[in-house]
Write an enzyme that holds these catalytic residues in place. Structure first.
Site, PDB file in Angstrom:
ATOM      1  CB  SER A   1       4.573 -23.942 -33.353  1.00  0.00           C
ATOM      2  OG  SER A   1       5.687 -23.613 -34.127  1.00  0.00           O
TER       3      SER A   1
ATOM      4  CE  LYS B   1      -2.465 -20.978 -31.125  1.00  0.00           C
ATOM      5  NZ  LYS B   1      -1.990 -21.096 -29.755  1.00  0.00           N
TER       6      LYS B   1
ATOM      7  CB  CYS C   1       5.228 -21.611   7.880  1.00  0.00           C
ATOM      8  SG  CYS C   1       5.314 -21.637   9.660  1.00  0.00           S
TER       9      CYS C   1
END
Ligand code: IVH
Length: 717
Positions: free
Chosen positions: A98, A138, A448
């Site tokens: 990272s 990025k 529902c």
């Protein structure tokens, strides 16, 4: 299993002692985990879905009775089945790292100074030596590593935890931006890394399609990309607008580039997309100027970016600089501030869609975010509300990115007033029937359970039925539908064709002329094209394009109905196969044919046959057939003298000159019937790049195969 456990298994939840409950929870967790594995990883379930649901329900009921026994690893604590469930694990040859973040300019200057000091120390870099940086937007997507061996794509994996990701090879092969074979000379081993993303406009359109088909929508393009890539059924991924920008390498043997910018150039030569905003900058001033320039144009770029990544251009210097924990010392991400604001949450409304899917919507004190007044924001689903612990009366942070629906990011806890209560997702549909809300197997969507009886769903279905892509009834707006529905004029689709002039002209705001006009507009649609009819039915997951593909494949309504019933019977006899190849090969001719229709895989095919399996849907169709005629699928304007007139054609593989859809439309305009699968009846198969089994089958059957060039030449360019 011990006798004691066997006994506990049979005790009703209400009668369990705490000790027995504890034992039973452990047993159920283990069982559920075992079945999850069998189902998702081995594709070999041992029990029916209903039996599996029963296990989960029992676990939940026990946990509800003894909340103190809920453990963090209980299956009920998992929002959805572990996301990686169905994918094999892949260990990355080089870890996927990272980046450190910088927010202010001086953090960027600080980064460059650190780099310089390090290089001065390690290789005695001279004080005035230039340190060039490659600057790349990025991209806000998800990173992917694609491995090529001798120029051929062999494996693609998500980042995962950086060391180990998920094998998404089949899905990645469907991405047009990812070459299956590298062009030109390529290293023997090359791992290309980059970002899978979705353009904002594509994301908005995808969400519209999802909503129209009653499927779950995504929070933002990033989630859309992630959700689309991580599909167990690659045909679903293939239908999603995913793109890929390449920007880094993992293993590369031999590596024949000395700088990042040179590598990016190679990437384009091999056939990848490299972000066109990328620039090489030689001074910190140039870097910051680029950051501001891209920042100013951020909203007008077609995809989301959240900063600019700066990378030391020279690869030898990168190697010297190395890493600190999981981030390279030679790169940094300079982030952009997001368009955010804080405002009061006045309420949480529940929207019920056509298939009953319930979406919570934040009702906000209107506020200006980046020039747009925002009064509502999506909260996505019950899990999201729970995760954020959003309560009515809270001050919330909201974010708006481009034309994406604003979303609630979180709660400003310091400003939470006293006495707020956690939000409980309603257990009953807000409609008058107050039907129960059910949680779907994926654990996220709540629906529902009222089905066709729920008024909200009825109105939404009617809206869909008359919408532009379906019956396209001019002059019948959404408010009309609601009013007609309320007054009992319009409950089921067929009622539309039973509306009488007198019912309309007596209504407030209506007169003879408007009544005549609407009746004429409805009458004009008593004959309807098959694809529009299919779309109008509102089968979950079937949107306009798939409806068209179905119409094209089956030709006329009767043939389609019969084929769907036959496919349903085949599926009922063999309910277990979930992987496409297996399903096509084993379930039966009609089910296999359905799975082979463009954009349809096993999941969608199952939804179609389930739709036909429900009696009330048959009734709706039967009643409609008493009022309307469905026209066979007709290719557009037909040129009689074309070599394709009256011929049956199949397109397969990736075409270069035009999209597959465009090519098929062209073939139809030339009089061809385009189908999805190759058989003895096929006259031509047009084979694009990376064509698979269809090309093989055509060769086996002796069907005439055309290259894209041959097809274009015959079609007149
Ligand atoms: S380079 C060793 N370049 O940002 C460097 N990453 O915070 C590895 N990302 O996981 C990454 N655009 O998903 C790099 N042009 C770009 C990028 C980029 C987006 C993402 C990527 C990575 C994350 C790191």
């Amino acid at each position: 299993m011990s006798r004691a456990a066997k006994v506990v298994e049979r005790i009703a939840v209400d009668e369990l002692t705490k000790r027995q409950a504890d034992k039973e929870l452990a047993r159920l967790s283990q069982e559920i985990a075992r079945h999850d594995k069998l189902y998702h990883q081995q594709d070999a379930p041992e029990i029916s879905d209903a039996a599996y649901d029963a296990l989960r329900q029992r676990l939940k009921a026990i946990e509800a009775r003894f909340p103190e026994l809920v453990t963090l690893d209980s299956p009920s604590m998992r929002v959805a089945p572990a996301p990686s469930a169905g994918f094999a694990k892949v260990r990355h040859a080089r870890p996927m790292l990272s980046l450190d973040n910088a927010f202010a300019d001086d953090e960027v200057t600080g980064f460059l100074e650190r780099v310089r000091r390090f290089l001065e120390r390690e290789i005695a870099l001279e004080a005035d030596t230039e340190i060039a940086l490659t600057c790349e937007p990025k991209i806000d997507g998800l990173s992917l590593s694609i491995r090529y061996e001798n120029g051929e794509l062999v494996r693609a994996a998500t980042r995962g935890d950086g060391s180990e990701g998920e094998d998404v090879t089949a899905n990645v092969r469907t991405l047009a931006d990812v070459p299956k074979t590298l062009k030109g000379r390529a290293p023997a081993v090359l791992e290309v890394r980059g970002e899978v993303y979705m353009r904002r406009a594509d994301f908005v359109a995808l969400n519209e399609r999802q909503a129209a088909a009653g499927e779950k929508t995504f929070a933002n393009p990033r989630n859309g990309a992630a959700g689309s890539l991580r599909q167990l059924d690659a045909t679903i991924t293939a239908g999603r607008p995913l793109r890929f920008f390449a920007y880094a390498w993992g293993e590369a043997e031999p590596r024949a580039w000395d700088t990042q910018h040179e590598f990016l150039k190679r990437l384009t030569q091999w056939g990848f997309q490299v972000n066109p905003e990328t620039k090489l900058c030689r001074t910190v001033d140039a870097v910051l100027a680029l950051y501001r320039d891209i920042g100013a144009r951020r909203a007008s770029l077609p995809y989301d970016i959240d900063g600019v990544v700066y990378k030391v251009d020279r690869v030898d210097w990168q190697a010297i600089l190395g890493f600190v924990s999981r981030s390279p010392r030679w790169a940094i991400a300079h982030k952009f501030p997001a368009e955010k604001a804080q405002t009061l949450l006045n309420g949480i409304a529940i929207q019920v869609g056509r298939t009953g899917a319930m979406t919570p919507v934040a009702e906000l004190e209107p506020i200006n975010v980046g020039g747009v007044l925002v009064a509502r924001a999506t909260l996505h689903n019950a899990d999201e509300i729970e995760r954020l612990d959003v309560r009515v009366g809270d001050t919330v942070t909201i974010q708006r990115a481009g034309d994406v629906i604003p979303q609630v990011l979180g709660v400003v806890m310091e400003r939470r007033p006293r006495g707020t209560k956690p939000f409980h997702f309603p257990e009953k549909c807000p409609c008058d029937l107050k039907t129960a809300v059910v949680r779907e197997e994926d654990g996220v969507v709540r629906r529902c359970s009222g089905g066709l009886e729920c008024p909200y769903q009825q109105v939404e279905r009617l809206r869909h039925f008359v919408s532009r892509q379906s019956f396209d009834i001019e002059g019948l707006g959404w408010t009309h539908i609601e009013n007609f529905w309320r007054d009992g004029l319009l409950k089921q689709p067929v009622d539309l064709f039973r509306l009488r002039r007198d019912d309309l002209r007596k209504r407030v705001g209506w007169g003879d002329q408007s009544a005549d006009k609407l009746i004429a507009a409805i009458d004009a649609r008593r004959a309807i094209a098959l694809d529009r009819f299919i779309n109008a039915l509102g089968i979950p997951s079937i949107g306009e394009a798939t409806a068209k593909a179905l119409a094209r494949e089956y030709g006329d309504a009767q043939a389609w109905f019969e084929a769907m019933r036959a496919a349903g019977a085949e599926r009922t006899a063999k309910p277990d196969a979930t992987k496409k190849e297996k399903a096509v090969a084993e379930i039966g001719v009609e089910f296999g044919r359905l799975c082979n229709v463009q954009d349809i895989g096993v999941t969608t095919a199952d939804k179609i046959v389930a739709f036909f399996g429900e009696g009330h849907n048959e009734t709706i169709i039967r009643e409609l057939l008493g009022e309307i005629t469905i026209e066979p699928f007709r290719a557009a304007a037909v040129a009689a003298d074309s070599p394709f007139s009256g011929k049956v054609m199949v397109f397969t593989g990736t075409l270069q000159a035009m999209s597959r859809d465009a090519a098929e439309a062209k073939a139809e305009s030339l009089g061809a019937k385009v189908t999805g699968s190759v058989s003895k009846k096929t006259d031509f198969v047009v084979v694009g790049a990376d064509a698979g089994s269809k090309a093989k089958k055509a060769a086996e059957l002796g069907v005439r195969i055309l290259s894209e060039e041959e097809w274009l030449a015959m079609a007149g360019g």
